[in-house]
Design a protein around this motif. Structure first.
Motif, PDB file in Angstrom:
ATOM      1  N   ASP A 112       9.143  31.586  15.120  1.00  0.00           N
ATOM      2  CA  ASP A 112      10.124  30.509  15.191  1.00  0.00           C
ATOM      3  C   ASP A 112       9.905  29.651  13.954  1.00  0.00           C
ATOM      4  O   ASP A 112       8.981  28.829  13.894  1.00  0.00           O
ATOM      5  CB  ASP A 112       9.934  29.687  16.464  1.00  0.00           C
ATOM      6  CG  ASP A 112      10.997  28.600  16.616  1.00  0.00           C
ATOM      7  OD1 ASP A 112      11.718  28.325  15.638  1.00  0.00           O
ATOM      8  OD2 ASP A 112      11.100  28.024  17.714  1.00  0.00           O
TER       9      ASP A 112
ATOM     10  N   ASP B  13      15.422  22.415  10.014  1.00  0.00           N
ATOM     11  CA  ASP B  13      13.986  22.280  10.276  1.00  0.00           C
ATOM     12  C   ASP B  13      13.205  23.438   9.660  1.00  0.00           C
ATOM     13  O   ASP B  13      12.133  23.242   9.070  1.00  0.00           O
ATOM     14  CB  ASP B  13      13.725  22.221  11.784  1.00  0.00           C
ATOM     15  CG  ASP B  13      14.326  20.980  12.433  1.00  0.00           C
ATOM     16  OD1 ASP B  13      14.663  20.032  11.697  1.00  0.00           O
ATOM     17  OD2 ASP B  13      14.466  20.959  13.673  1.00  0.00           O
ATOM     18  N   SER B  14      13.730  24.636   9.794  1.00  0.00           N
ATOM     19  CA  SER B  14      13.055  25.807   9.226  1.00  0.00           C
ATOM     20  C   SER B  14      12.969  25.716   7.709  1.00  0.00           C
ATOM     21  O   SER B  14      11.947  26.050   7.100  1.00  0.00           O
ATOM     22  CB  SER B  14      13.802  27.089   9.619  1.00  0.00           C
ATOM     23  OG  SER B  14      15.114  27.075   9.083  1.00  0.00           O
TER      24      SER B  14
ATOM     25  N   GLN C  50      21.528  29.853  11.365  1.00  0.00           N
ATOM     26  CA  GLN C  50      22.293  29.870  12.611  1.00  0.00           C
ATOM     27  C   GLN C  50      23.753  29.895  12.194  1.00  0.00           C
ATOM     28  O   GLN C  50      24.242  28.979  11.538  1.00  0.00           O
ATOM     29  CB  GLN C  50      21.992  28.628  13.444  1.00  0.00           C
ATOM     30  CG  GLN C  50      22.761  28.538  14.749  1.00  0.00           C
ATOM     31  CD  GLN C  50      22.176  29.416  15.834  1.00  0.00           C
ATOM     32  OE1 GLN C  50      21.010  29.810  15.779  1.00  0.00           O
ATOM     33  NE2 GLN C  50      22.979  29.749  16.818  1.00  0.00           N
TER      34      GLN C  50
ATOM     35  N   VAL D 235      20.651  22.739  13.736  1.00  0.00           N
ATOM     36  CA  VAL D 235      19.687  21.839  13.102  1.00  0.00           C
ATOM     37  C   VAL D 235      18.323  22.526  12.983  1.00  0.00           C
ATOM     38  O   VAL D 235      17.692  22.520  11.911  1.00  0.00           O
ATOM     39  CB  VAL D 235      19.557  20.526  13.898  1.00  0.00           C
ATOM     40  CG1 VAL D 235      18.426  19.666  13.337  1.00  0.00           C
ATOM     41  CG2 VAL D 235      20.870  19.744  13.858  1.00  0.00           C
ATOM     42  N   SER D 236      17.878  23.132  14.065  1.00  0.00           N
ATOM     43  CA  SER D 236      16.564  23.788  14.068  1.00  0.00           C
ATOM     44  C   SER D 236      16.504  24.950  13.085  1.00  0.00           C
ATOM     45  O   SER D 236      15.574  25.049  12.273  1.00  0.00           O
ATOM     46  CB  SER D 236      16.223  24.281  15.480  1.00  0.00           C
ATOM     47  OG  SER D 236      16.105  23.209  16.383  1.00  0.00           O
ATOM     48  N   ASN D 237      17.491  25.819  13.163  1.00  0.00           N
ATOM     49  CA  ASN D 237      17.421  27.079  12.413  1.00  0.00           C
ATOM     50  C   ASN D 237      17.901  26.967  10.973  1.00  0.00           C
ATOM     51  O   ASN D 237      17.523  27.798  10.130  1.00  0.00           O
ATOM     52  CB  ASN D 237      18.210  28.154  13.154  1.00  0.00           C
ATOM     53  CG  ASN D 237      17.629  28.438  14.523  1.00  0.00           C
ATOM     54  OD1 ASN D 237      16.415  28.448  14.692  1.00  0.00           O
ATOM     55  ND2 ASN D 237      18.481  28.652  15.510  1.00  0.00           N
TER      56      ASN D 237
ATOM     57  N   GLN E 288      22.107  21.558  18.225  1.00  0.00           N
ATOM     58  CA  GLN E 288      20.682  21.490  17.925  1.00  0.00           C
ATOM     59  C   GLN E 288      20.150  22.812  17.395  1.00  0.00           C
ATOM     60  O   GLN E 288      19.207  22.826  16.596  1.00  0.00           O
ATOM     61  CB  GLN E 288      19.889  21.064  19.165  1.00  0.00           C
ATOM     62  CG  GLN E 288      18.406  20.845  18.900  1.00  0.00           C
ATOM     63  CD  GLN E 288      18.131  19.851  17.783  1.00  0.00           C
ATOM     64  OE1 GLN E 288      18.753  18.786  17.729  1.00  0.00           O
ATOM     65  NE2 GLN E 288      17.223  20.176  16.876  1.00  0.00           N
ATOM     66  N   GLU E 289      20.731  23.933  17.810  1.00  0.00           N
ATOM     67  CA  GLU E 289      20.301  25.230  17.291  1.00  0.00           C
ATOM     68  C   GLU E 289      20.570  25.329  15.794  1.00  0.00           C
ATOM     69  O   GLU E 289      19.784  25.922  15.047  1.00  0.00           O
ATOM     70  CB  GLU E 289      21.000  26.362  18.039  1.00  0.00           C
ATOM     71  CG  GLU E 289      20.569  26.499  19.497  1.00  0.00           C
ATOM     72  CD  GLU E 289      21.233  27.659  20.191  1.00  0.00           C
ATOM     73  OE1 GLU E 289      22.185  28.233  19.611  1.00  0.00           O
ATOM     74  OE2 GLU E 289      20.821  27.982  21.319  1.00  0.00           O
TER      75      GLU E 289
ATOM     76  N   SER F  77      11.361  27.196  12.789  1.00  0.00           N
ATOM     77  CA  SER F  77      11.616  25.763  12.887  1.00  0.00           C
ATOM     78  C   SER F  77      10.389  24.996  13.366  1.00  0.00           C
ATOM     79  O   SER F  77      10.411  23.761  13.402  1.00  0.00           O
ATOM     80  CB  SER F  77      12.786  25.499  13.839  1.00  0.00           C
ATOM     81  OG  SER F  77      12.444  25.808  15.182  1.00  0.00           O
ATOM     82  N   VAL F  78       9.337  25.743  13.721  1.00  0.00           N
ATOM     83  CA  VAL F  78       8.111  25.140  14.240  1.00  0.00           C
ATOM     84  C   VAL F  78       6.922  25.669  13.446  1.00  0.00           C
ATOM     85  O   VAL F  78       6.783  26.885  13.240  1.00  0.00           O
ATOM     86  CB  VAL F  78       7.920  25.462  15.736  1.00  0.00           C
ATOM     87  CG1 VAL F  78       6.637  24.832  16.260  1.00  0.00           C
ATOM     88  CG2 VAL F  78       9.127  24.993  16.550  1.00  0.00           C
TER      89      VAL F  78
ATOM     90  N   THR G 248      25.708  21.952   8.465  1.00  0.00           N
ATOM     91  CA  THR G 248      24.258  22.137   8.297  1.00  0.00           C
ATOM     92  C   THR G 248      23.933  22.991   7.080  1.00  0.00           C
ATOM     93  O   THR G 248      22.875  22.810   6.470  1.00  0.00           O
ATOM     94  CB  THR G 248      23.622  22.744   9.562  1.00  0.00           C
ATOM     95  OG1 THR G 248      24.318  23.949   9.938  1.00  0.00           O
ATOM     96  CG2 THR G 248      23.654  21.756  10.717  1.00  0.00           C
TER      97      THR G 248
END
Length: 311
Positions: free
Chosen positions: A56, A94-95, A79, A89-91, A86-87, A58-59, A130
């Protein structure tokens, strides 16, 4: 070749094609990091001699150790579809933050960032917004790298876009087209795009923003007709009012949390975008594959055209 190449998000359309072409050129130290377990399993089955690891991105996690002594990072994670903001944003964001930090900390010499033509689009959706923020993040990072902005892509392993359309076409007696179907697209053959990425790696392209568009302008309905020809499908192509088509897609999304086609994507399809066509075959030394030939290669390859990824 011993050059260590990291492909974050490499189990998707571009990554699967890129691995195949890198291996064909003799690269063998390839590491794919992705969190789609099914598509990772497909990659391991098709390309069993590369490292394909669940991560993952994003983490922060153990996956970051792969960046030690790496030579090249091709940032592919994205994504693309879905209805959960939020998916995206994360993918997409954040990643990217974590990967850029890993590149800096490990002094990796070469990054190729895969952006998208949508950063210059008039569309207003989760993916477009994004991806714009992601490209800005790369530019602000201080890492000098080529930024590639491809248009809609198709080719081997296509789980969305033309690949999904071809499979849907085989299942239904009638294939619906929104409105008159005259939505101009500039589809890009992913095989050409992957060869262009390899050219960036081998020729050490340092920087620049490149709009990588398909060299042919093709209406959506003509794309559907080419798919029907190449796959020998028997379905009837039927034009239906745009509003009815929108309602059907919206209804589908009520019952499917991960619909293959969303109302946002339909709106993007009908957006009147025309992207710059640069002479990328000359710039990168990569021949352009004519659209009809690329469609044939996509759907009639003896091995790869039979492989289907998940959404």
């Amino acid at each position: 070749m011993s050059k260590k190449i990291i492909l974050p998000g490499g189990a998707g359309l571009v990554g699967q094609n890129l691995v195949a072409r890198l291996k064909a050129k003799g690269y063998n130290n390839i590491i794919v990091l992705d969190k789609h377990r099914h598509n990772l399993a497909v990659l391991k089955q098709v390309q069993p001699d590369i490292t394909a690891e669940y991560a993952d991105l994003s983490v922060s996690g153990d996956w970051l150790h792969h960046f030690k002594e790496a030579d090249v990072v091709v940032m592919l994670q994205a994504q693309i579809g879905g209805n959960i903001y939020q998916e995206f944003v994360s993918n997409n964001l954040d990643s990217t933050h974590l990967i850029l930090e890993a590149i800096k900390q490990n002094n990796i010499a070469s990054l190729v960032h895969i952006s998208s033509s949508v950063v210059e689009s008039a569309a207003n959706d989760f993916y477009t917004n994004t991806k714009k923020d992601q490209e800005r993040m790369v530019l602000d990072s201080g890492i000098v790298c080529p930024i590639l902005r491809p248009t809609l892509m198709f080719g081997w392993f296509d789980r969305k876009h033309l690949g999904w359309l071809s499979r849907f076409m085989k299942k239904v007696p009638v294939f619906p087209i929104p409105g008159q179907g005259r939505y101009m697209r500039q589809p890009l053959y992913v095989g050409d795009f992957c060869n262009l990425i390899i050219s960036c790696i081998e020729n050490k392209v340092a920087d620049g923003i490149y709009n990588i568009s398909g060299h042919e302008k093709v209406n959506y309905i003509d794309i559907i007709r080419e798919i029907k020809r190449a796959t020998h499908a028997k379905t009837l192509i039927l034009k239906i009012p745009y509003g009815l088509f929108y309602s059907l897609i919206w209804l589908w999304g009520c019952f499917d949390k991960r619909p293959p086609f969303t109302t946002q994507q339909l709106a993007a399809l009908s957006t009147k975008d025309e992207f710059e066509v640069i002479d990328w075959p000359a710039i990168f030394g990569v021949p352009y594959t004519p659209f009809s030939q690329a469609i044939d290669e996509t759907f009639n390859h003896p091995e790869y055209s039979k492989v289907v990824l998940e959404f």
